[in-house]
Design an enzyme around this catalytic site. Sequence first.
Site, PDB file in Angstrom:
ATOM      1  N   MET A  97       0.841  -1.207   0.000  1.00 45.90           N
ATOM      2  CA  MET A  97       0.000   0.000   0.000  1.00 45.90           C
ATOM      3  C   MET A  97       0.875   1.256   0.000  1.00 45.90           C
ATOM      4  O   MET A  97       0.385   2.353   0.285  1.00 45.90           O
ATOM      5  CB  MET A  97      -0.954  -0.014   1.189  1.00 45.90           C
ATOM      6  CG  MET A  97      -1.927  -1.196   1.124  1.00 45.90           C
ATOM      7  SD  MET A  97      -3.468  -0.912   1.970  1.00 45.90           S
ATOM      8  CE  MET A  97      -2.898  -0.634   3.633  1.00 45.90           C
ATOM      9  N   GLY A  98       2.156   1.109  -0.289  1.00 43.28           N
ATOM     10  CA  GLY A  98       3.025   2.285  -0.385  1.00 43.28           C
ATOM     11  C   GLY A  98       3.528   2.754   0.969  1.00 43.28           C
ATOM     12  O   GLY A  98       3.449   2.018   1.958  1.00 43.28           O
ATOM     13  N   HIS A 116       9.249  -3.485   3.517  1.00 42.34           N
ATOM     14  CA  HIS A 116       8.942  -3.681   2.094  1.00 42.34           C
ATOM     15  C   HIS A 116      10.224  -3.966   1.307  1.00 42.34           C
ATOM     16  O   HIS A 116      10.235  -4.799   0.393  1.00 42.34           O
ATOM     17  CB  HIS A 116       8.270  -2.430   1.522  1.00 42.34           C
ATOM     18  CG  HIS A 116       6.979  -2.047   2.183  1.00 42.34           C
ATOM     19  ND1 HIS A 116       6.832  -0.885   2.907  1.00 42.34           N
ATOM     20  CD2 HIS A 116       5.774  -2.675   2.221  1.00 42.34           C
ATOM     21  CE1 HIS A 116       5.585  -0.809   3.357  1.00 42.34           C
ATOM     22  NE2 HIS A 116       4.922  -1.875   2.963  1.00 42.34           N
ATOM     23  N   GLY A 118       4.783 -10.366   3.934  1.00 46.40           N
ATOM     24  CA  GLY A 118       5.495 -10.300   5.197  1.00 46.40           C
ATOM     25  C   GLY A 118       4.806 -11.092   6.297  1.00 46.40           C
ATOM     26  O   GLY A 118       3.578 -11.070   6.421  1.00 46.40           O
ATOM     27  N   LYS A 159       4.832 -10.301   9.244  1.00 38.14           N
ATOM     28  CA  LYS A 159       4.248  -9.346  10.199  1.00 38.14           C
ATOM     29  C   LYS A 159       2.728  -9.450  10.169  1.00 38.14           C
ATOM     30  O   LYS A 159       2.073  -9.352  11.188  1.00 38.14           O
ATOM     31  CB  LYS A 159       4.672  -7.918   9.862  1.00 38.14           C
ATOM     32  CG  LYS A 159       4.543  -6.975  11.026  1.00 38.14           C
ATOM     33  CD  LYS A 159       4.269  -5.566  10.596  1.00 38.14           C
ATOM     34  CE  LYS A 159       2.808  -5.384  10.417  1.00 38.14           C
ATOM     35  NZ  LYS A 159       2.424  -4.051   9.998  1.00 38.14           N
ATOM     36  N   ASP A 160       2.193  -9.665   8.978  1.00 45.69           N
ATOM     37  CA  ASP A 160       0.743  -9.819   8.810  1.00 45.69           C
ATOM     38  C   ASP A 160       0.444 -11.311   8.667  1.00 45.69           C
ATOM     39  O   ASP A 160       0.084 -11.793   7.593  1.00 45.69           O
ATOM     40  CB  ASP A 160       0.281  -9.010   7.599  1.00 45.69           C
ATOM     41  CG  ASP A 160       0.602  -7.535   7.764  1.00 45.69           C
ATOM     42  OD1 ASP A 160      -0.119  -6.866   8.501  1.00 45.69           O
ATOM     43  OD2 ASP A 160       1.615  -7.058   7.199  1.00 45.69           O
ATOM     44  N   GLN A 185      -2.901 -12.509   7.354  1.00 46.39           N
ATOM     45  CA  GLN A 185      -3.020 -12.193   5.926  1.00 46.39           C
ATOM     46  C   GLN A 185      -2.334 -13.275   5.085  1.00 46.39           C
ATOM     47  O   GLN A 185      -2.884 -13.737   4.079  1.00 46.39           O
ATOM     48  CB  GLN A 185      -2.392 -10.831   5.664  1.00 46.39           C
ATOM     49  CG  GLN A 185      -2.199 -10.476   4.211  1.00 46.39           C
ATOM     50  CD  GLN A 185      -1.797  -9.026   4.032  1.00 46.39           C
ATOM     51  OE1 GLN A 185      -2.625  -8.138   4.156  1.00 46.39           O
ATOM     52  NE2 GLN A 185      -0.530  -8.777   3.758  1.00 46.39           N
ATOM     53  N   SER A 214       6.194  -0.542  10.160  1.00 44.95           N
ATOM     54  CA  SER A 214       4.852  -0.450   9.592  1.00 44.95           C
ATOM     55  C   SER A 214       4.653   0.965   9.069  1.00 44.95           C
ATOM     56  O   SER A 214       5.131   1.918   9.689  1.00 44.95           O
ATOM     57  CB  SER A 214       3.799  -0.745  10.672  1.00 44.95           C
ATOM     58  OG  SER A 214       2.519  -0.297  10.247  1.00 44.95           O
TER      59      SER A 214
HETATM   60  P1  AMP Z   1       1.481  -2.946   3.516  1.00 42.75           P
HETATM   61  O1  AMP Z   1       2.047  -1.919   2.582  1.00 42.75           O
HETATM   62  O2  AMP Z   1       1.517  -2.550   4.939  1.00 42.75           O
HETATM   63  O3  AMP Z   1       0.149  -3.476   3.037  1.00 42.75           O
HETATM   64  O4  AMP Z   1       2.474  -4.186   3.429  1.00 42.75           O
HETATM   65  C1  AMP Z   1       2.854  -4.742   2.202  1.00 42.75           C
HETATM   66  C2  AMP Z   1       3.605  -6.020   2.453  1.00 42.75           C
HETATM   67  O5  AMP Z   1       4.770  -5.735   3.228  1.00 42.75           O
HETATM   68  C3  AMP Z   1       2.797  -7.045   3.233  1.00 42.75           C
HETATM   69  O6  AMP Z   1       3.069  -8.336   2.724  1.00 42.75           O
HETATM   70  C4  AMP Z   1       3.332  -6.884   4.625  1.00 42.75           C
HETATM   71  O7  AMP Z   1       3.199  -8.054   5.405  1.00 42.75           O
HETATM   72  C5  AMP Z   1       4.778  -6.578   4.355  1.00 42.75           C
HETATM   73  N1  AMP Z   1       5.368  -5.896   5.500  1.00 42.75           N
HETATM   74  C6  AMP Z   1       4.922  -4.784   6.138  1.00 42.75           C
HETATM   75  N2  AMP Z   1       5.693  -4.483   7.200  1.00 42.75           N
HETATM   76  C7  AMP Z   1       6.656  -5.428   7.235  1.00 42.75           C
HETATM   77  C8  AMP Z   1       7.775  -5.679   8.107  1.00 42.75           C
HETATM   78  N3  AMP Z   1       8.039  -4.896   9.155  1.00 42.75           N
HETATM   79  N4  AMP Z   1       8.541  -6.754   7.840  1.00 42.75           N
HETATM   80  C9  AMP Z   1       8.285  -7.562   6.797  1.00 42.75           C
HETATM   81  N5  AMP Z   1       7.264  -7.381   5.941  1.00 42.75           N
HETATM   82  C10 AMP Z   1       6.461  -6.328   6.156  1.00 42.75           C
END
Ligand code: AMP
Length: 266
Positions: A31-32, A38, A148, A150-151, A154, A186
């Site tokens: 989501m940027g 990321h 990731g 972290k989720d 998901q 995050s």
């Molecule tokens: P998001 O932009 O928050 O939707 O995350 C995009 C991807 O990056 C998802 O697969 C998340 O699980 C991963 N991600 C976000 N934060 C982290 C982190 N701290 N470590 C590893 N992967 C992450």
Amino acid sequence: MIPVVRTKRALERLLARWRGKRFSVGLVPTMGALHAGHAALLRRAAAENDRVIASVFVNPLQFGPREDYGRYPRALPADRKLAAAAGACAVYAPSAAAMYPRGFSTYVEVKGLSDLYCGRHRPGHFRGVATVVLKLFNQVRPDRAYFGEKDWQQVRVLETMIRDLDVGVALVRVPTVRERDGLALSSRNAYLSAAERRAAPALRRALEAGRAAARRPRARPRMIAAAVRRALSGTGLKVQYAGVWDGRLLAAAFLGRTRLIDNLPL
Ligand code: AMP
């Protein structure tokens, strides 16, 4: 600098060039507001594929009506630089109108899993995630896609979708990247005030306290979750849930209006 692709047609042209050369393609959906978490996904994708696409799309479908869709951080120029430095070959940033045109009416629902933990507190969230990820898979048709840990929930929802709907994409799990004080990176950490940022690592510490409780003889999931809640009391974090599921210890907590999640293997 790598291209930013805005439309399905431009994406199709780029992919046709790559497919002509039989390049393998890795997709990293985001989501940027990209950060080092990321970047870890992108670097892994670059190591395992000939070409890598980072998608940047703040997906309205996965936000609840009272959530932060409107104020979610958006930073495409910086995202483009970070993605390029981490090994992406293009950024795919479609508009919401192109992803969900008038008349859009098909959704992906992973039953059961989507109603626990994060899903229970964010009705419709995982339906939005599964729907947008399947659309991105169909648009990009990657060999591999990177998500990731972290989720955690998901990842499990998407693995189930891939299995149940015979989606021919290999999902690769990437370990959580943390700040030096243990806070999981995050995009939402940008919402934290200085004082909240100082308090935030308590979430990871509480999970570690839960993990220590899990190592005691005759430990039960309820006692482990209670140890997490106990460790969070007095820290300024308000627990939304703490639980043992799928071999992991999961928790979500609020710091002011900001919702943080984290998990550890047990
Ligand atoms: P998001 O932009 O928050 O939707 O995350 C995009 C991807 O990056 C998802 O697969 C998340 O699980 C991963 N991600 C976000 N934060 C982290 C982190 N701290 N470590 C590893 N992967 C992450």
